[in-house]
Design a protein around this motif. Structure first.
Motif, PDB file in Angstrom:
ATOM      1  N   ILE A 188    -148.477 -25.744 -41.951  1.00 43.34           N
ATOM      2  CA  ILE A 188    -149.551 -25.510 -40.994  1.00 43.34           C
ATOM      3  C   ILE A 188    -149.507 -26.592 -39.935  1.00 43.34           C
ATOM      4  O   ILE A 188    -149.280 -27.772 -40.253  1.00 43.34           O
ATOM      5  N   GLY A 189    -149.723 -26.214 -38.709  1.00 48.04           N
ATOM      6  CA  GLY A 189    -149.763 -27.185 -37.624  1.00 48.04           C
ATOM      7  C   GLY A 189    -151.049 -27.076 -36.825  1.00 48.04           C
ATOM      8  O   GLY A 189    -151.655 -26.013 -36.742  1.00 48.04           O
ATOM      9  N   TRP A 190    -151.456 -28.210 -36.273  1.00 47.04           N
ATOM     10  CA  TRP A 190    -152.575 -28.251 -35.327  1.00 47.04           C
ATOM     11  C   TRP A 190    -152.027 -28.565 -33.942  1.00 47.04           C
ATOM     12  O   TRP A 190    -151.177 -29.460 -33.794  1.00 47.04           O
ATOM     13  N   PHE A 191    -152.573 -27.863 -32.957  1.00 45.63           N
ATOM     14  CA  PHE A 191    -152.146 -28.024 -31.577  1.00 45.63           C
ATOM     15  C   PHE A 191    -153.380 -28.058 -30.676  1.00 45.63           C
ATOM     16  O   PHE A 191    -154.472 -27.713 -31.117  1.00 45.63           O
ATOM     17  N   ARG A 192    -153.182 -28.447 -29.442  1.00 48.68           N
ATOM     18  CA  ARG A 192    -154.277 -28.375 -28.484  1.00 48.68           C
ATOM     19  C   ARG A 192    -153.729 -28.072 -27.106  1.00 48.68           C
ATOM     20  O   ARG A 192    -152.562 -28.337 -26.810  1.00 48.68           O
ATOM     21  N   GLN A 193    -154.618 -27.520 -26.286  1.00 48.00           N
ATOM     22  CA  GLN A 193    -154.254 -27.221 -24.915  1.00 48.00           C
ATOM     23  C   GLN A 193    -155.426 -27.535 -24.002  1.00 48.00           C
ATOM     24  O   GLN A 193    -156.490 -26.930 -24.124  1.00 48.00           O
ATOM     25  N   ALA A 194    -155.202 -28.483 -23.122  1.00 46.00           N
ATOM     26  CA  ALA A 194    -156.209 -28.847 -22.134  1.00 46.00           C
ATOM     27  C   ALA A 194    -155.996 -28.012 -20.877  1.00 46.00           C
ATOM     28  O   ALA A 194    -154.883 -27.516 -20.630  1.00 46.00           O
ATOM     29  N   ARG A 209    -149.521 -26.504 -24.127  1.00 43.84           N
ATOM     30  CA  ARG A 209    -149.976 -26.698 -25.503  1.00 43.84           C
ATOM     31  C   ARG A 209    -149.086 -27.750 -26.167  1.00 43.84           C
ATOM     32  O   ARG A 209    -147.866 -27.715 -26.038  1.00 43.84           O
ATOM     33  N   GLU A 210    -149.728 -28.669 -26.883  1.00 43.35           N
ATOM     34  CA  GLU A 210    -148.992 -29.754 -27.517  1.00 43.35           C
ATOM     35  C   GLU A 210    -149.304 -29.844 -29.000  1.00 43.35           C
ATOM     36  O   GLU A 210    -150.410 -29.554 -29.440  1.00 43.35           O
ATOM     37  N   GLY A 211    -148.308 -30.279 -29.766  1.00 40.31           N
ATOM     38  CA  GLY A 211    -148.465 -30.427 -31.193  1.00 40.31           C
ATOM     39  C   GLY A 211    -149.146 -31.729 -31.553  1.00 40.31           C
ATOM     40  O   GLY A 211    -148.859 -32.771 -30.961  1.00 40.31           O
ATOM     41  N   ALA A 233    -148.733 -36.763 -34.341  1.00 38.95           N
ATOM     42  CA  ALA A 233    -148.392 -37.232 -33.005  1.00 38.95           C
ATOM     43  C   ALA A 233    -149.351 -38.322 -32.526  1.00 38.95           C
ATOM     44  O   ALA A 233    -149.048 -39.014 -31.553  1.00 38.95           O
ATOM     45  N   ASP A 234    -150.470 -38.454 -33.201  1.00 33.35           N
ATOM     46  CA  ASP A 234    -151.493 -39.416 -32.801  1.00 33.35           C
ATOM     47  C   ASP A 234    -152.079 -40.033 -34.068  1.00 33.35           C
ATOM     48  O   ASP A 234    -152.556 -39.306 -34.942  1.00 33.35           O
ATOM     49  N   SER A 235    -152.079 -41.343 -34.147  1.00 39.39           N
ATOM     50  CA  SER A 235    -152.534 -42.023 -35.365  1.00 39.39           C
ATOM     51  C   SER A 235    -154.043 -41.895 -35.575  1.00 39.39           C
ATOM     52  O   SER A 235    -154.544 -42.193 -36.651  1.00 39.39           O
ATOM     53  N   GLY A 246    -143.175 -28.535 -38.371  1.00 37.69           N
ATOM     54  CA  GLY A 246    -143.058 -29.495 -37.284  1.00 37.69           C
ATOM     55  C   GLY A 246    -144.128 -29.347 -36.228  1.00 37.69           C
ATOM     56  O   GLY A 246    -145.144 -28.674 -36.411  1.00 37.69           O
ATOM     57  N   LEU A 247    -143.888 -29.987 -35.079  1.00 37.01           N
ATOM     58  CA  LEU A 247    -144.876 -30.053 -34.014  1.00 37.01           C
ATOM     59  C   LEU A 247    -144.512 -29.233 -32.789  1.00 37.01           C
ATOM     60  O   LEU A 247    -145.138 -29.366 -31.736  1.00 37.01           O
ATOM     61  N   SER A 248    -143.526 -28.381 -32.921  1.00 32.30           N
ATOM     62  CA  SER A 248    -143.115 -27.561 -31.787  1.00 32.30           C
ATOM     63  C   SER A 248    -143.822 -26.216 -31.794  1.00 32.30           C
ATOM     64  O   SER A 248    -143.846 -25.519 -32.813  1.00 32.30           O
ATOM     65  N   VAL A 249    -144.390 -25.852 -30.658  1.00 32.69           N
ATOM     66  CA  VAL A 249    -145.122 -24.591 -30.538  1.00 32.69           C
ATOM     67  C   VAL A 249    -144.249 -23.399 -30.904  1.00 32.69           C
ATOM     68  O   VAL A 249    -144.698 -22.461 -31.575  1.00 32.69           O
TER      69      VAL A 249
END
Length: 116
Positions: A32-38, A43-45, A59-61, A97-100
């Motif tokens: 499962i991955g979490w992403f966001r889009q501003a 969209r980024e992982g 990707a962010d501590s 991983g973190l790739s859309v």
């Protein structure tokens, strides 16, 4: 089906925990991955967790991903939020991983707004 919840308005420096509930056959077998889009951005992982929780990637501590397979739920704990974290947050299943591009199943997203 993938369903996010837990978004909302939070003050700068605050914390928020997002939840992602996954139903159907994918819940036990895929990461499962979490992403966001501003607005105006791609969209980024943010974070990834493997099917058994043994592997994570962040990707962010400030953000921590975890999962409870008994509840079919994956969480994203977000701390020390800033206005730059304002975005629609998405959960995705069936990938790694973190790739859309690695994911096939997406939720509708939940809005997170960081503002005083």
């Amino acid at each position: 089906q993938v369903l996010e919840s837990g978004g909302g308005l939070v003050q700068p420096g605050g914390s928020l925990r997002l939840s992602c509930t996954v139903s159907g056959r994918i819940r036990d077998y895929y990461g499962i991955g979490w992403f966001r889009q501003a607005p105006g951005k791609e969209r980024e992982g943010l974070a990834y967790i493997s099917s058994n929780g043994g592997r994570t990637d962040h990707a962010d501590s400030r953000f921590t991903i975890s999962r409870d397979n008994a509840k079919n739920t994956v969480y994203l704990q977000m701390n020390n939020l800033t206005p730059e974290d304002t975005a629609v947050y998405y959960c995705a299943a069936g990938g790694n991983g973190l790739s859309v591009k690695n994911y096939n199943y997406w939720g509708q997203g939940t809005q997170v707004t960081v503002s005083s």
